[in-house]
Design an enzyme around this catalytic site. Structure first.
Site, short mmCIF file in Angstrom:
data_model
loop_
_atom_site.label_atom_id
_atom_site.label_comp_id
_atom_site.label_asym_id
_atom_site.label_seq_id
_atom_site.Cartn_x
_atom_site.Cartn_y
_atom_site.Cartn_z
N LYS A 80 0.79 -1.10 0.07
CA LYS A 80 0.00 0.18 -0.17
C LYS A 80 0.81 1.12 -0.03
CE LYS A 80 -3.85 1.89 2.48
NZ LYS A 80 -4.86 1.71 3.70
N SER A 155 -9.67 1.84 2.98
CA SER A 155 -8.77 2.77 2.24
C SER A 155 -7.86 1.97 1.25
CB SER A 155 -7.99 3.75 3.12
OG SER A 155 -7.26 2.99 3.86
N SER A 179 -9.84 -0.61 7.21
CA SER A 179 -9.60 -0.58 5.68
C SER A 179 -8.58 -1.56 5.19
CB SER A 179 -8.45 0.85 5.94
OG SER A 179 -9.38 1.99 5.91
#
Length: 483
Positions: A80, A155, A179
């Site tokens: 990420k 997210s 997330s």
């Protein structure tokens, strides 16, 4: 061998150990898959292909020399884009960090590289990890591989989408209010938020420091555990990390008690989501688990407490982005006040600005006691309720998302509706508990994935993985999207 990219990480590891394929072959297959499909999925902000091939060559050299291998040796992993990667762009999907190239690696990246993993690229996300759909990115919006007109969740949107699209077998996400688990559920993969402190946060660009946690995402339970084993443990650079040792997990739930919190199955959760989760519980019951009802009375207040605490911490953490030392500088530069104002108003997106303003408000004189202090009191009450419930059972099972993935743009202009989607996930971050998302079927209308959440006591990841593995075995594995 065809379609190496579609293999699980465990299968890749077995083939590498037998010297039936090379890491370079696997990596090239993964790169080819990404190049063919990512124009539709948009899972990556930055590719690391050239360096990844060098890392794969190094892994093959270790294998050729007959050295003892780690589980992760030669296995591609996506990261990420809020985790620092040395000499590789790390943007947090924000204009503010659009040109930031860190001089160091996050601890989780260091650990993966030390274990011989191949870092394939940095994934799309909501800006500064603030969002539940993936739409709050300043750069691009990731798509759900099961239907590219729908959100993948957030997210960790790109981290979930890339695994679901078989672009890579493993990815790292971060979880501040759900997330990892929520996008895993919406994309039909496995995603685990470890206990707070089980994985180092050093090098993770902070959203809310007391809630943030890095964790693994994969298509199988074994792969999820493999990645978790590589990244967990104490780090002297993170004072909140714990001296955690990975524990092996089983496949048998016979004699385990599973608690169903009644508050998680009430109004707001779609009938089909509840039906699939009850069916999954019956499957585990047939394997010998005992089911009991428990209560978590403060659940209705958890969302408010979460958004007060997380926004307050975000306001503090994001104060460092001022257009002076590094990152984006605004258009007005006549004096220091103008630099601050223009850099932050032009560099941050709407959602980030919204949360900074909320956080600043609840921390301000006159409102601290009315909001932030009360939220912290409620945080303790919620944690105690979980402790009490988990004295009655080994794990809890709940929904993850009230609905399946919605259309891109459907909730963009309604922040409150977007926030409400986090009701099933934020409580774990408030309590510091571990949770895992497990796929359990699809809705009838749109054929979109549904997942259930397994929750345990602190540092009981082995129990969560046991429940998930038993269910995976019983249903014959999880469906993979042919994209």
């Amino acid at each position: 061998m065809d379609k190496l990219y579609s293999l699980s990480a465990t299968q890749m590891k077995d083939l590498l150990n037998k010297k039936e394929v090379s890491s370079v072959e696997i990596t090239k297959s993964v790169i080819d898959r990404i190049e063919k499909t990512d124009k539709d999925i948009q899972a990556y902000i930055s590719y690391n292909f050239e360096e990844a091939l060098k890392q794969a060559e190094a892994a093959d050299a270790k294998i050729a020399r007959g050295e003892e291998l780690n589980d992760m040796t030669g296995i591609p992993v996506a990261v990420k884009d809020n985790m620092c990667t040395k000499n590789l762009l790390t943007t947090c999907a924000s204009k503010m960090l659009g040109n930031f190239i860190p001089p160091y690696n996050a601890t989780v990246v260091e650990k993966l590289l030390a274990d011989g993993a191949v870092i394939i690229g940095k994934t799309t996300m909501d800006e500064f990890a603030m969002g539940s759909s993936g739409e709050n990115s300043a750069l691009q919006v990731a798509r759900n591989p099961w239907d590219i007109s729908r959100v993948p969740g957030g997210s960790s949107s790109g981290s979930a989408a890339t695994v679901a699209a078989s672009q890579v077998p493993l990815s790292l996400g971060s979880d501040t209010g759900g997330s990892i688990r929520q996008p895993a559920s919406l994309c039909g993969i496995v995603g685990m938020k470890p206990t707070y402190g089980a994985v180092s946060r050093y090098g993770l660009i902070a959203f809310a420091s007391s809630l943030d946690q890095i964790g693994p995402m994969a298509r199988t339970v074994d792969d999820t555990a493999m990645l978790f084993k590589s990244i967990c443990g104490k780090d002297f650079r993170d004072a909140t990390s714990k001296d955690y040792t990975y524990k092996p997990y089983g496949e048998n739930v016979k004699g385990m008690k599973i608690g169903l919190p009644k508050e998680y199955f009430g109004e707001g959760i779609s009938a089909e989501v509840k039906e699939k989760i009850y069916s999954a519980v019956e499957t585990l019951k047939a394997q010998g688990a005992e089911v009991v009802e428990v209560s978590l009375p403060s659940t209705d207040y958890a969302l408010s407490a979460y958004y007060i605490i997380s926004s307050a911490e975000a306001s503090s953490n994001l104060g460092r982005f001022d257009g002076v030392k590094y990152g984006f500088r605004g258009s007005k530069t006549n004096n220091i006040e103008e630099i601050y104002l223009s850099s932050r108003s032009e560099g941050f997106g709407d959602e980030v600005q919204r949360r900074i303003m909320l956080g600043t408000y609840v921390l301000s004189s006159g409102f601290y006691d009315a909001y932030y202090k009360k939220a912290k009191v409620l945080q303790k009450a919620i944690a105690k309720e979980f402790d009490d419930a988990l004295k009655l059972c080994d794990v809890l099972i709940t929904p993850l998302s009230p609905t399946t993935a919605f259309k891109i743009g459907e909730r963009s202009n309604d922040p409150l509706a977007m926030y409400a989607g986090d009701i099933c996930t934020v409580t774990l971050n408030i309590s510091g508990l571990p949770g895992i998302s497990v796929p359990c079927g699809f809705d009838k209308e749109n054929n979109m994935p549904i997942g259930f959440q397994v929750i345990g006591k602190k540092f009981s990841e082995d129990k969560l993985l046991t429940v998930a593995k038993c269910y995976e075995n019983t249903v014959g594995g999880f469906a993979v999207k042919e994209f």
